[in-house]
Scaffold this active site. Structure first.
Site, mmCIF file in Angstrom:
data_model
loop_
_atom_site.group_PDB
_atom_site.id
_atom_site.type_symbol
_atom_site.label_atom_id
_atom_site.label_comp_id
_atom_site.label_asym_id
_atom_site.label_seq_id
_atom_site.Cartn_x
_atom_site.Cartn_y
_atom_site.Cartn_z
ATOM 1 N N LYS A 1 128.365 4.931 -21.063
ATOM 2 C CA LYS A 1 127.987 5.654 -19.836
ATOM 3 C C LYS A 1 126.829 6.609 -20.109
ATOM 4 O O LYS A 1 125.942 6.774 -19.283
ATOM 5 C CB LYS A 1 129.174 6.450 -19.284
ATOM 6 C CG LYS A 1 130.249 5.589 -18.690
ATOM 7 C CD LYS A 1 129.839 5.037 -17.336
ATOM 8 C CE LYS A 1 130.939 4.161 -16.786
ATOM 9 N NZ LYS A 1 130.577 3.337 -15.681
ATOM 10 N N LYS B 1 129.649 -8.635 -20.293
ATOM 11 C CA LYS B 1 130.770 -9.041 -19.432
ATOM 12 C C LYS B 1 130.392 -8.947 -17.964
ATOM 13 O O LYS B 1 129.498 -8.196 -17.583
ATOM 14 C CB LYS B 1 131.983 -8.163 -19.728
ATOM 15 C CG LYS B 1 131.804 -6.715 -19.352
ATOM 16 C CD LYS B 1 133.126 -5.987 -19.264
ATOM 17 C CE LYS B 1 132.877 -4.585 -18.746
ATOM 18 N NZ LYS B 1 133.980 -3.906 -18.185
ATOM 19 N N LYS C 1 131.129 -4.953 -12.006
ATOM 20 C CA LYS C 1 130.994 -4.718 -10.571
ATOM 21 C C LYS C 1 129.572 -4.322 -10.206
ATOM 22 O O LYS C 1 129.098 -4.603 -9.124
ATOM 23 C CB LYS C 1 131.948 -3.607 -10.133
ATOM 24 C CG LYS C 1 133.402 -4.028 -10.189
ATOM 25 C CD LYS C 1 134.299 -2.977 -9.557
ATOM 26 C CE LYS C 1 135.749 -3.384 -9.696
ATOM 27 N NZ LYS C 1 136.542 -2.455 -10.503
HETATM 28 P P1 TYM Z 1 138.175 -1.967 -13.817
HETATM 29 O O1 TYM Z 1 138.262 -1.624 -12.387
HETATM 30 O O2 TYM Z 1 136.853 -1.901 -14.482
HETATM 31 O O3 TYM Z 1 138.727 -3.420 -14.062
HETATM 32 C C1 TYM Z 1 139.996 -3.784 -13.593
HETATM 33 C C2 TYM Z 1 140.652 -4.791 -14.524
HETATM 34 O O4 TYM Z 1 139.816 -5.933 -14.658
HETATM 35 C C3 TYM Z 1 139.557 -6.173 -16.033
HETATM 36 N N1 TYM Z 1 138.161 -6.669 -16.161
HETATM 37 C C4 TYM Z 1 137.833 -7.756 -16.859
HETATM 38 N N2 TYM Z 1 138.580 -8.638 -17.560
HETATM 39 C C5 TYM Z 1 137.940 -9.678 -18.133
HETATM 40 N N3 TYM Z 1 136.599 -9.884 -18.026
HETATM 41 C C6 TYM Z 1 135.806 -9.037 -17.334
HETATM 42 N N4 TYM Z 1 134.509 -9.261 -17.216
HETATM 43 C C7 TYM Z 1 136.419 -7.900 -16.714
HETATM 44 N N5 TYM Z 1 135.956 -6.876 -15.962
HETATM 45 C C8 TYM Z 1 137.044 -6.127 -15.640
HETATM 46 C C9 TYM Z 1 139.723 -4.824 -16.713
HETATM 47 O O5 TYM Z 1 140.050 -4.964 -18.068
HETATM 48 C C10 TYM Z 1 140.857 -4.221 -15.930
HETATM 49 O O6 TYM Z 1 142.092 -4.687 -16.434
HETATM 50 N N6 TYM Z 1 139.932 1.922 -16.318
HETATM 51 C C11 TYM Z 1 140.359 0.807 -15.525
HETATM 52 C C12 TYM Z 1 141.159 1.162 -14.309
HETATM 53 C C13 TYM Z 1 142.388 1.924 -14.617
HETATM 54 C C14 TYM Z 1 143.562 1.417 -15.234
HETATM 55 C C15 TYM Z 1 144.462 2.520 -15.314
HETATM 56 C C16 TYM Z 1 143.929 0.147 -15.700
HETATM 57 C C17 TYM Z 1 142.593 3.236 -14.369
HETATM 58 N N7 TYM Z 1 143.845 3.598 -14.778
HETATM 59 C C18 TYM Z 1 145.726 2.347 -15.849
HETATM 60 C C19 TYM Z 1 145.193 0.008 -16.263
HETATM 61 C C20 TYM Z 1 146.076 1.111 -16.324
HETATM 62 C C21 TYM Z 1 139.077 0.105 -15.043
HETATM 63 O O7 TYM Z 1 138.028 0.682 -14.973
HETATM 64 O O8 TYM Z 1 139.263 -1.133 -14.638
#
Ligand code: TYM
Length: 329
Positions: free
Chosen positions: A111, A194, A197
């Site tokens: 970041k 990867k 969003k």
């Molecule tokens: P976020 O919103 O970036 O992504 C949500 C979930 O999708 C998975 N993910 C991926 N998996 C495989 N390949 C990709 N290209 C890819 N992009 C995203 C992420 O691993 C995630 O499982 N910090 C977390 C949100 C969060 C969270 C939590 C998750 C906040 N509190 C507690 C689990 C438990 C996040 O930014 O996810």
């Protein structure tokens, strides 16, 4: 039966990475476990979304979550900011999270690179809030993609540290939920990294078939293998990875063999890939559109979810306060 917690940030449309990295697993595991799935809208504030956009973003992600098959009848589906107890645990955990370890977190370093003008303390303590999300329900399993592995490791460390500091065996140390396979990373269409969003390299579940075809046809490839058996380059390997999750094994095998024998035509491969992606996303997209029109249904889901999540979270907060030494007068 395990307690499972997982979240998705409400920062943008859900993409194939979210679906195959996390959500598809949620759908399976909700039937066998006590599941809490939430929309991480506090976490989304690190990038300063406009007040006018916050609600719409949450609504969209909620509709997409439900469209993927999350079932509010069996899982607890809620919005993070509807459960303010998590903020109290976040504050308490911050007292035993060290600046040095937070600064060394890969996502924080990334970041700093990506948004040097907005290195806020929320970014630094992002893993602490995530740990609070998880351990507030005393979860033992967390379904996440590969990119969240380090955050999960930190969650375990914060839980362990709390237990050690207060001489209790209170918080479990949660593991990744991965059906015995490695955590997966779905790559983007730009040949590197990867799918994300905001990277401009993703296929969204809400994309129309035409948008999907256009994006896939524009995906980065190479000039083609120059000798039989040559290993695919990074961008082509990425296309094969996406193909491995959306297409039949026979399709994957066909194109792998074509690559090995130097007969591959990337145009043909992309056409097939686009159609296979469309096959996965079309039923989800139809449901997204349907759910978005049903405001009453969505309101019911989040209010029931908030009630269940708050019951679980407030029990933990009561017990944590007692452990820390707060007493009633
Ligand atoms: P976020 O919103 O970036 O992504 C949500 C979930 O999708 C998975 N993910 C991926 N998996 C495989 N390949 C990709 N290209 C890819 N992009 C995203 C992420 O691993 C995630 O499982 N910090 C977390 C949100 C969060 C969270 C939590 C998750 C906040 N509190 C507690 C689990 C438990 C996040 O930014 O996810």
């Amino acid at each position: 039966m395990e307690t499972v917690v997982s979240g998705i940030r409400s920062t943008g449309y859900l993409h194939l990475g979210n679906y195959f990295g996390a959500i598809k697993n949620f759908v399976k595991m909700q039937r066998e476990n006590n599941c809490f799935f939430f929309i991480a809208d506090y976490h989304s504030l690190t990038t300063h979304p406009k007040p006018d956009d916050i609600h719409g973003n949450i609504r969209q992600v909620l509709a997409e979550y439900l469209a993927c098959g999350l079932d509010p009848e069996i899982a607890t589906i809620f919005i993070q900011s509807d459960v303010p107890e998590v903020v109290e645990l976040y504050l308490l955990l911050n007292m035993n999270a060290y600046v040095g370890e937070l600064e060394r977190t890969t996502s924080f370093k990334e970041k700093i690179r990506k948004q040097p003008d907005n290195i806020n303390a929320g970014l630094l303590t992002y893993p602490v809030l995530m740990a609070a999300d998880i351990i507030i329900h005393k979860a033992t399993k967390v379904p996440v993609g590969k990119d969240q592995e380090q955050h999960l490791e930190m969650t375990r460390r914060f839980a362990r540290r709390f237990n050690t500091m207060y001489g209790v065996d209170y918080f479990p140390e949660p593991d990744a939920y991965n059906f015995g396979r490695k955590l997966i990373k779905i790559p983007g269409l730009d040949g590197t990294g990867k799918m994300g969003k905001s990277e401009g390299n993703g296929i969204f579940l809400a994309d129309t078939p035409d948008e999907i075809r256009k994006k896939v046809m524009k995906a980065v490839t190479d000039a083609g293998p120059s000798a039989p058996g040559e290993k695919p380059s990074e961008p082509v390997k990425n296309l094969f990875t996406i193909m491995s999750v959306v297409s039949d094994s026979s399709t994957l095998k066909y194109f792998r063999e074509k690559h090995t024998s130097c007969e591959i035509r990337y145009g043909e491969m992309k056409k097939q890939l686009a159609e296979d992606i469309i096959k996965v996303t079309t039923p989800i997209r139809d449901r997204i559109i349907e759910i978005l029109t049903d405001k009453k249904y969505m309101a019911g889901v989040v209010s029931a979810g908030a009630e269940k999540a708050r019951a679980s979270a407030s029990k933990t907060i009561r017990e944590v306060r007692e452990i820390i030494g707060y007493k009633p007068f």
